[in-house]
Motif scaffolding. Sequence first.
Motif, PDB file in Angstrom:
ATOM      1  N   SER A  16       0.832  -1.215   0.000  1.00 52.30           N
ATOM      2  CA  SER A  16       0.000   0.000   0.000  1.00 52.30           C
ATOM      3  C   SER A  16       0.862   1.260   0.000  1.00 52.30           C
ATOM      4  O   SER A  16       0.567   2.220  -0.720  1.00 52.30           O
ATOM      5  N   ASP A  39      -8.066  -4.095  -1.365  1.00 54.66           N
ATOM      6  CA  ASP A  39      -7.837  -4.701  -0.051  1.00 54.66           C
ATOM      7  C   ASP A  39      -9.069  -4.430   0.811  1.00 54.66           C
ATOM      8  O   ASP A  39      -9.445  -3.263   0.975  1.00 54.66           O
ATOM      9  N   PRO A  43      -6.905   0.415   2.976  1.00 55.29           N
ATOM     10  CA  PRO A  43      -5.903   1.386   3.452  1.00 55.29           C
ATOM     11  C   PRO A  43      -5.765   2.608   2.545  1.00 55.29           C
ATOM     12  O   PRO A  43      -5.567   3.727   3.035  1.00 55.29           O
ATOM     13  N   ASP A  85      -3.963  -1.984  -5.484  1.00 50.72           N
ATOM     14  CA  ASP A  85      -3.407  -2.403  -4.189  1.00 50.72           C
ATOM     15  C   ASP A  85      -4.211  -3.596  -3.688  1.00 50.72           C
ATOM     16  O   ASP A  85      -5.441  -3.560  -3.652  1.00 50.72           O
ATOM     17  N   LEU A  86      -3.489  -4.654  -3.298  1.00 52.18           N
ATOM     18  CA  LEU A  86      -4.150  -5.906  -2.907  1.00 52.18           C
ATOM     19  C   LEU A  86      -3.883  -6.235  -1.455  1.00 52.18           C
ATOM     20  O   LEU A  86      -2.930  -5.758  -0.852  1.00 52.18           O
TER      21      LEU A  86
END
Length: 228
Positions: A16, A39, A43, A85-86
Amino acid sequence: MPTIVFASPKGGAGKSTSAVILAAELARKGAAVTVIDADPNRPVSAWARRPGKPAALEVVSDVTEETVIDAIENAAARVPFVIVDLEGTASMTVAYAISRADLVIIPTQGSQLDAAEAAKAIRLIRQQERAFARRIPHAVLFTRTSAAIRPRTLQHIRAEFEAHGVPSLETQMHEREAYRAVFSFGGTVDSLTEAQVGGLDGAIRNARAFAAEVVGLLRQTQTAAAAA
Ligand SMILES: Nc1ncnc2c1ncn2[C@@H]1O[C@H](COP(=O)(O)OP(=O)(O)OP(=O)(O)O)[C@@H](O)[C@H]1O
Ligand SMILES: [Mg+2]
């Protein structure tokens, strides 16, 4: 256009942080950027709610396993850079996002145990390459490294990845307070002040070098794909 996916099953590898720093730098240079926050802990969305998000940077939040491919396709049709983003686990969302990537960046801290986690991400990428019968360019990004010393362990891990045909980015995301501060205060390394956090110059230079290398790598992979 190009979709850059940050993937690693290791929680806290720096996905992130590196994704937001890259997105902010591309936006500062004038490109429209969409970050897909895939995610479930969201975040990047939490960062985006704080003040100082660049106007050229959009965050898509409510993405699930069912919608991640649509979200990537929609964004890729609209903006020059899509960043995903994962979460730090293996999931269908991760597999789907990798299947749509033009470049997968695998952040890893410079220890052997962390490298073993990065290797899991690489195995998943290779599975997806076979499943979709296409090459998925990928590279390891060393994160939270020291700007002052170059440990031999890290050189050794880099060489091991290389020997297995996995390139690593020349630029590392060094351990910098400014990268944490971005998530506390909001905004980017460029909007923070020295009163909020020290060492901004180094953090800014590091962010610029990282983004420039990623853009160069995307160009290279696209030229190679066009020639194939
Ligand atoms: N280059 C860096 N300099 C300083 N701190 C960093 C850096 N990269 C990451 N961190 C810190 O390390 C922690 C984990 O980073 P981050 O949340 O980016 O990892 P992640 O891979 O996204 O984790 P998760 O798998 O939980 O999503 C955070 O506290 C973050 O502030
Ligand atoms: Mg994360």
